[in-house]
Motif scaffolding. Sequence first.
Motif, PDB file in Angstrom:
ATOM      1  N   VAL A   1       0.835  -1.189   0.000  1.00 30.84           N
ATOM      2  CA  VAL A   1       0.000   0.000   0.000  1.00 30.84           C
ATOM      3  C   VAL A   1       0.870   1.239   0.000  1.00 30.84           C
ATOM      4  CG1 VAL A   1      -1.768   1.262   1.270  1.00 30.84           C
ATOM      5  CG2 VAL A   1      -1.798  -1.234   1.259  1.00 30.84           C
ATOM      6  N   VAL A   2       0.624   2.132  -0.948  1.00 36.65           N
ATOM      7  CA  VAL A   2       1.364   3.375  -0.979  1.00 36.65           C
ATOM      8  C   VAL A   2       1.095   4.139   0.308  1.00 36.65           C
ATOM      9  CG1 VAL A   2       1.569   5.604  -2.127  1.00 36.65           C
ATOM     10  CG2 VAL A   2       1.353   3.524  -3.481  1.00 36.65           C
ATOM     11  N   GLY A   3       2.148   4.663   0.920  1.00 30.92           N
ATOM     12  CA  GLY A   3       1.994   5.439   2.135  1.00 30.92           C
ATOM     13  C   GLY A   3       2.197   4.631   3.402  1.00 30.92           C
ATOM     14  N   SER A   4       2.481   3.321   3.271  1.00 35.88           N
ATOM     15  CA  SER A   4       2.735   2.518   4.454  1.00 35.88           C
ATOM     16  C   SER A   4       3.935   3.058   5.211  1.00 35.88           C
ATOM     17  CB  SER A   4       3.004   1.066   4.043  1.00 35.88           C
ATOM     18  OG  SER A   4       3.499   0.330   5.140  1.00 35.88           O
ATOM     19  N   ARG A   5       3.803   3.140   6.576  1.00 36.85           N
ATOM     20  CA  ARG A   5       4.904   3.584   7.403  1.00 36.85           C
ATOM     21  C   ARG A   5       5.359   2.449   8.308  1.00 36.85           C
ATOM     22  NH1 ARG A   5       5.175   7.129  10.835  1.00 36.85           N
ATOM     23  NH2 ARG A   5       6.846   8.514  10.181  1.00 36.85           N
ATOM     24  N   ALA A   6       5.345   1.236   7.834  1.00 39.30           N
ATOM     25  CA  ALA A   6       5.850   0.126   8.630  1.00 39.30           C
ATOM     26  C   ALA A   6       7.275   0.452   9.039  1.00 39.30           C
ATOM     27  CB  ALA A   6       5.802  -1.170   7.826  1.00 39.30           C
ATOM     28  N   PRO A   7       7.621   0.322  10.329  1.00 42.02           N
ATOM     29  CA  PRO A   7       8.970   0.691  10.766  1.00 42.02           C
ATOM     30  C   PRO A   7      10.077   0.027   9.972  1.00 42.02           C
ATOM     31  CG  PRO A   7       7.561   0.411  12.672  1.00 42.02           C
ATOM     32  CD  PRO A   7       6.747  -0.022  11.468  1.00 42.02           C
ATOM     33  N   ARG A   8       9.895  -1.248   9.608  1.00 39.62           N
ATOM     34  CA  ARG A   8      10.964  -1.904   8.860  1.00 39.62           C
ATOM     35  C   ARG A   8      11.155  -1.265   7.487  1.00 39.62           C
ATOM     36  NH1 ARG A   8       6.604  -5.148   8.751  1.00 39.62           N
ATOM     37  NH2 ARG A   8       5.889  -6.028   6.788  1.00 39.62           N
ATOM     38  N   ALA A   9      10.060  -0.780   6.871  1.00 42.78           N
ATOM     39  CA  ALA A   9      10.184  -0.110   5.583  1.00 42.78           C
ATOM     40  C   ALA A   9      10.925   1.212   5.741  1.00 42.78           C
ATOM     41  CB  ALA A   9       8.805   0.117   4.981  1.00 42.78           C
ATOM     42  N   LEU A  10      10.659   1.925   6.833  1.00 43.17           N
ATOM     43  CA  LEU A  10      11.364   3.178   7.096  1.00 43.17           C
ATOM     44  C   LEU A  10      12.854   2.926   7.321  1.00 43.17           C
ATOM     45  CD1 LEU A  10       8.780   4.828   9.522  1.00 43.17           C
ATOM     46  CD2 LEU A  10       9.206   5.481   7.143  1.00 43.17           C
ATOM     47  N   ILE A  11      13.190   1.847   8.008  1.00 39.55           N
ATOM     48  CA  ILE A  11      14.596   1.526   8.261  1.00 39.55           C
ATOM     49  C   ILE A  11      15.318   1.221   6.956  1.00 39.55           C
ATOM     50  CG2 ILE A  11      16.147  -0.171   9.313  1.00 39.55           C
ATOM     51  CD1 ILE A  11      14.150  -0.313  11.663  1.00 39.55           C
ATOM     52  N   VAL A  12      14.678   0.479   6.064  1.00 38.21           N
ATOM     53  CA  VAL A  12      15.289   0.209   4.762  1.00 38.21           C
ATOM     54  C   VAL A  12      15.547   1.517   4.021  1.00 38.21           C
ATOM     55  CG1 VAL A  12      14.917  -0.838   2.494  1.00 38.21           C
ATOM     56  CG2 VAL A  12      14.353  -2.124   4.562  1.00 38.21           C
ATOM     57  N   THR A  13      14.597   2.435   4.084  1.00 40.18           N
ATOM     58  CA  THR A  13      14.793   3.734   3.444  1.00 40.18           C
ATOM     59  C   THR A  13      15.969   4.484   4.066  1.00 40.18           C
ATOM     60  OG1 THR A  13      12.442   3.902   2.903  1.00 40.18           O
ATOM     61  CG2 THR A  13      13.705   5.943   2.886  1.00 40.18           C
TER      62      THR A  13
ATOM     63  N   ALA B   1       9.756  -0.629  18.821  1.00 43.31           N
ATOM     64  CA  ALA B   1       9.390  -0.945  17.434  1.00 43.31           C
ATOM     65  C   ALA B   1      10.633  -0.995  16.543  1.00 43.31           C
ATOM     66  CB  ALA B   1       8.402   0.088  16.909  1.00 43.31           C
ATOM     67  N   VAL B   2      11.607  -0.127  16.804  1.00 41.10           N
ATOM     68  CA  VAL B   2      12.847  -0.133  16.029  1.00 41.10           C
ATOM     69  C   VAL B   2      13.573  -1.457  16.213  1.00 41.10           C
ATOM     70  CG1 VAL B   2      15.117   0.928  15.749  1.00 41.10           C
ATOM     71  CG2 VAL B   2      13.108   2.374  16.079  1.00 41.10           C
ATOM     72  N   ARG B   3      13.733  -1.864  17.461  1.00 43.83           N
ATOM     73  CA  ARG B   3      14.471  -3.108  17.727  1.00 43.83           C
ATOM     74  C   ARG B   3      13.745  -4.327  17.148  1.00 43.83           C
ATOM     75  NH1 ARG B   3      18.712  -2.596  21.223  1.00 43.83           N
ATOM     76  NH2 ARG B   3      18.945  -0.557  22.234  1.00 43.83           N
ATOM     77  N   SER B   4      12.439  -4.342  17.238  1.00 39.49           N
ATOM     78  CA  SER B   4      11.668  -5.446  16.667  1.00 39.49           C
ATOM     79  C   SER B   4      11.825  -5.499  15.149  1.00 39.49           C
ATOM     80  CB  SER B   4      10.195  -5.286  17.044  1.00 39.49           C
ATOM     81  OG  SER B   4       9.402  -6.256  16.389  1.00 39.49           O
TER      82      SER B   4
ATOM     83  N   ARG C   1      13.582  -8.362  12.560  1.00 42.11           N
ATOM     84  CA  ARG C   1      12.917  -8.968  11.400  1.00 42.11           C
ATOM     85  C   ARG C   1      13.762  -8.805  10.141  1.00 42.11           C
ATOM     86  NH1 ARG C   1       6.702  -7.146  11.364  1.00 42.11           N
ATOM     87  NH2 ARG C   1       6.626  -8.748   9.729  1.00 42.11           N
ATOM     88  N   LEU C   2      14.406  -7.640   9.985  1.00 42.47           N
ATOM     89  CA  LEU C   2      15.261  -7.422   8.819  1.00 42.47           C
ATOM     90  C   LEU C   2      16.495  -8.318   8.885  1.00 42.47           C
ATOM     91  CD1 LEU C   2      14.987  -3.538   8.571  1.00 42.47           C
ATOM     92  CD2 LEU C   2      14.037  -5.204   6.962  1.00 42.47           C
ATOM     93  N   LYS C   3      17.011  -8.526  10.090  1.00 39.13           N
ATOM     94  CA  LYS C   3      18.134  -9.451  10.253  1.00 39.13           C
ATOM     95  C   LYS C   3      17.708 -10.870   9.898  1.00 39.13           C
ATOM     96  CE  LYS C   3      21.192 -11.399  13.776  1.00 39.13           C
ATOM     97  NZ  LYS C   3      21.513 -11.446  15.223  1.00 39.13           N
TER      98      LYS C   3
END
Length: 291
Positions: free
Chosen positions: A21-33, A64-67, A71-73
């Motif tokens: 979904v455009v506009g998703s702010r899932a923390p893991r997506a923000l970290i990738v950015t 939320a950052v650590r979680s 997941r990215l790891k």
Amino acid sequence: MSDAGARSDSPGSREEGDEGVVGSRAPRALIVTLYGLYGRDRGGWMSIADLVALMADLGVDQQAVRSSIFRLKKRGLLVAEKVDRAAGYRLSPDGEAILAEGDTRIFARTRAAVGDGWLLVVFSVPEAERDKRHTLRTTLARLGLGTVGPGTWVAPAHLEPAVVEALERVGLRGFADLFVGAHVGAASVGETVAGWWDLPAMEMLYAEWVDRCAPIGARWSAGDAPDAQAFADWVDTVTAWRRLPYLDPGLPPAALPPDWTGLRAEALVAELRELLAPRARRHVDRVLARA
């Protein structure tokens, strides 16, 4: 693309598992950015303290950052590493490759012309190895290829190097034959492209992104704001944007419906980059200097 140049300003493709979904702010997506925009020009490593500080400016708490990092790891995009006794995470080789793949696609994408030709990908996977079919289909779909029929995919010809590299990375190059040529069907290219890609769905996502991000451009054009706000706006903008150039692999404008919103969206992301990226980088530099 750096904010003034060619590498670290590009966050790469959609992280596997991001919401579509455009506009998703899932923390893991923000970290990738964050890794795409600011991590690679620091050697691909960021401390946990850096990530927590930057994500706090995006309204994401430490838990939320650590979680999300965990997941990215687990997905193989990040690896734990200490630098000067500071705990942190470095991009894995796969993570680096995924982000590098997106550098050109996201901010310097190519719009094909009808006369440039088309790439046809035909794959055949033996029944004994049918589990690889899913990986192959997922890889081609992630790159934005359209479907001609079972086992046959299509894209503008300029995607050939990206497709070859992606297939080699997942070890499936030997299962696919690639052809480049002109379209000579009875139907028009526009009619044919509409059968290969879901253009209405693509148009809807572009429109959703424009509706979300056009007010950001209007607000910044009308006046200034703190660098922290520029950082938040830019990271949100890019996180929402970076999936779209993979759904639309640079289809020729002549083969698209009139007033294609994707062209307006491309102009808008360039405008927002000019307005926000330098201010956002100033903020990141200040935060990381004191973190």
